[in-house]
Structure formats: C-alpha cells, structure tokens
Design an enzyme around this catalytic site. Structure first.
Site, PDB file in Angstrom:
ATOM      1  N   TYR A  18       0.838  -1.201   0.000  1.00 35.22           N
ATOM      2  CA  TYR A  18       0.000   0.000   0.000  1.00 35.22           C
ATOM      3  C   TYR A  18       0.876   1.255   0.000  1.00 35.22           C
ATOM      4  O   TYR A  18       0.652   2.178  -0.780  1.00 35.22           O
ATOM      5  CB  TYR A  18      -0.922  -0.014   1.219  1.00 35.22           C
ATOM      6  CG  TYR A  18      -1.721   1.255   1.377  1.00 35.22           C
ATOM      7  CD1 TYR A  18      -2.760   1.551   0.505  1.00 35.22           C
ATOM      8  CD2 TYR A  18      -1.422   2.166   2.385  1.00 35.22           C
ATOM      9  CE1 TYR A  18      -3.489   2.725   0.629  1.00 35.22           C
ATOM     10  CE2 TYR A  18      -2.144   3.340   2.522  1.00 35.22           C
ATOM     11  CZ  TYR A  18      -3.176   3.612   1.644  1.00 35.22           C
ATOM     12  OH  TYR A  18      -3.887   4.781   1.772  1.00 35.22           O
ATOM     13  N   GLU A  40     -11.621   5.596   4.242  1.00 40.20           N
ATOM     14  CA  GLU A  40     -11.051   6.438   5.301  1.00 40.20           C
ATOM     15  C   GLU A  40     -12.086   6.646   6.412  1.00 40.20           C
ATOM     16  O   GLU A  40     -11.745   6.666   7.597  1.00 40.20           O
ATOM     17  CB  GLU A  40     -10.571   7.775   4.745  1.00 40.20           C
ATOM     18  CG  GLU A  40      -9.345   7.684   3.854  1.00 40.20           C
ATOM     19  CD  GLU A  40      -8.070   7.246   4.564  1.00 40.20           C
ATOM     20  OE1 GLU A  40      -8.037   7.184   5.806  1.00 40.20           O
ATOM     21  OE2 GLU A  40      -7.083   6.977   3.854  1.00 40.20           O
ATOM     22  N   TRP A  48      -5.273   1.817  10.222  1.00 43.80           N
ATOM     23  CA  TRP A  48      -5.448   1.673   8.785  1.00 43.80           C
ATOM     24  C   TRP A  48      -5.195   0.236   8.341  1.00 43.80           C
ATOM     25  O   TRP A  48      -5.842  -0.254   7.408  1.00 43.80           O
ATOM     26  CB  TRP A  48      -4.550   2.658   8.036  1.00 43.80           C
ATOM     27  CG  TRP A  48      -4.729   2.590   6.555  1.00 43.80           C
ATOM     28  CD1 TRP A  48      -3.803   2.243   5.625  1.00 43.80           C
ATOM     29  CD2 TRP A  48      -5.930   2.881   5.813  1.00 43.80           C
ATOM     30  NE1 TRP A  48      -4.345   2.298   4.360  1.00 43.80           N
ATOM     31  CE2 TRP A  48      -5.649   2.683   4.456  1.00 43.80           C
ATOM     32  CE3 TRP A  48      -7.215   3.284   6.197  1.00 43.80           C
ATOM     33  CZ2 TRP A  48      -6.601   2.876   3.454  1.00 43.80           C
ATOM     34  CZ3 TRP A  48      -8.169   3.477   5.190  1.00 43.80           C
ATOM     35  CH2 TRP A  48      -7.859   3.270   3.841  1.00 43.80           C
TER      36      TRP A  48
END
Length: 193
Positions: A18, A40, A48
C-alpha cells in the site's frame, strides 16, 4: 541495501504494498476516489491496517459495484452486510457509504464533476510537504477542514477534517512521504485504478 520507507509503514507485506504502490500517488479515477473516501471513514477509531485487511470484503460488498447501485442499497441489504465478520461491523459506517454514494450522485446531478470538485480543495495541484518525521505531520489542515465542512453540507458522512486529511494523503492530493523515504518523489507519478 534496505529501501527507506516512511516510519509508519510496518513490515506487513500488505502495508508495504500500500505504501509503495498507492499511498500518496495522485488519483483521478472516480471510482477509486469514492472508495478511498469511504474507506477512510471506515477507519475512524481504528488502525489503517485493519481497513486494509478488510478491503477486499468491502470491495465485494460495495466497491466492485457502481456508485448508483451503492446509493440504492436498502436498509435490509445493509443489515445483511453488517453480519459479515470480514468487514467492520458498524451499521452507521455502512450507512455512510450509501449516503456518500447518494451525495456523490447529487453532485453529478447538480452538474459538478466529483473528481474536479475533490481536487479543488488543493487547487487541482499536489501539496508537497516537508516531513522529516511522520509523527510531526498535522492530523488536519485548513484544506481538510474546508473539505470536511463542504462535504458535510453536501450530505457526506464520516468526513471529519482528520478523515479528509488522511484521504488527501492517500490519493496524492498531499505528498506527506517522509523526506528520507525512497517514495517521496515516486509518489508524484499519477496512478489510475
């Protein structure tokens, strides 16, 4: 020789991929911008990496479908989805994805291009920041506060200023790779999904 990465990037292969291939690269693809704005919001209160590990399940339920289809999901469909343990089981966050799809479509109905609209908060440019250490990067900025206020007025949910700033970082509106990171300049290469 070890590749220098941002200090927040763990050794998890999913996180590394990522960071290296996605985070901070400018995105102008509508579907991907919508996905990232919603993801998000799913992160709120969580890490995350938790969202990344559940991303494929979210794609199956939501993001492999059109924004129009997502906007039309019934309460019953969302109640079924929230039973799936491979996603974050928070009905308010799932309803926010539907609300965001509806708000997105309303933008288009009002003659607003959502991609240009989102990028307008940085004047269609990438903001390059001096980041010696990710821990001193701000959690929100004037731009993300403006984006948050505007999105909320337009019906978007789970779009607080911190969420908006994380979104701006993720889709390359802001380049917050640490100064020593090997991807500081590579991240400015446009990435379409």
């Amino acid at each position: 020789m070890t590749t220098q990465r941002c200090g927040w990037c763990s050794s998890d292969p999913l996180y590394i991929a990522y960071h290296d291939l996605e985070w901070g690269r400018p995105v102008h693809d509508e579907a991907h911008l919508f996905e990232m704005l919603c993801l998000e919001g799913q992160q709120a209160g969580l890490s995350w990496i938790t969202v990344l590990k559940k991303r494929e399940a979210y794609r199956q339920h939501f993001f492999q479908h059109s924004i129009k289809d997502i906007a039309q999901l019934s309460d019953e469909a969302l109640a079924d989805i929230v039973q799936d343990t491979s996603i974050i089981r928070h009905i308010g966050k799932l309803k926010a994805i539907r609300s965001n799809a509806q708000a997105w479509l309303q933008l288009k109905q009002d003659g607003i291009n959502p991609v240009e609209f989102l990028w307008s908060f940085t004047q269609q440019k990438i903001i390059h920041n001096d980041v010696p250490d990710y821990r001193i990067a701000p959690p929100q900025t004037a731009e993300s506060q403006h984006m948050s206020r505007t999105l909320k007025k337009k019906g978007f949910k789970f779009v607080g200023p911190t969420i908006c700033y994380a979104f701006m970082q993720a889709v390359g509106m802001v380049n917050d790779h640490e100064n020593h990171c090997a991807f500081k300049h590579a991240s400015t290469i446009k990435k379409e999904f």
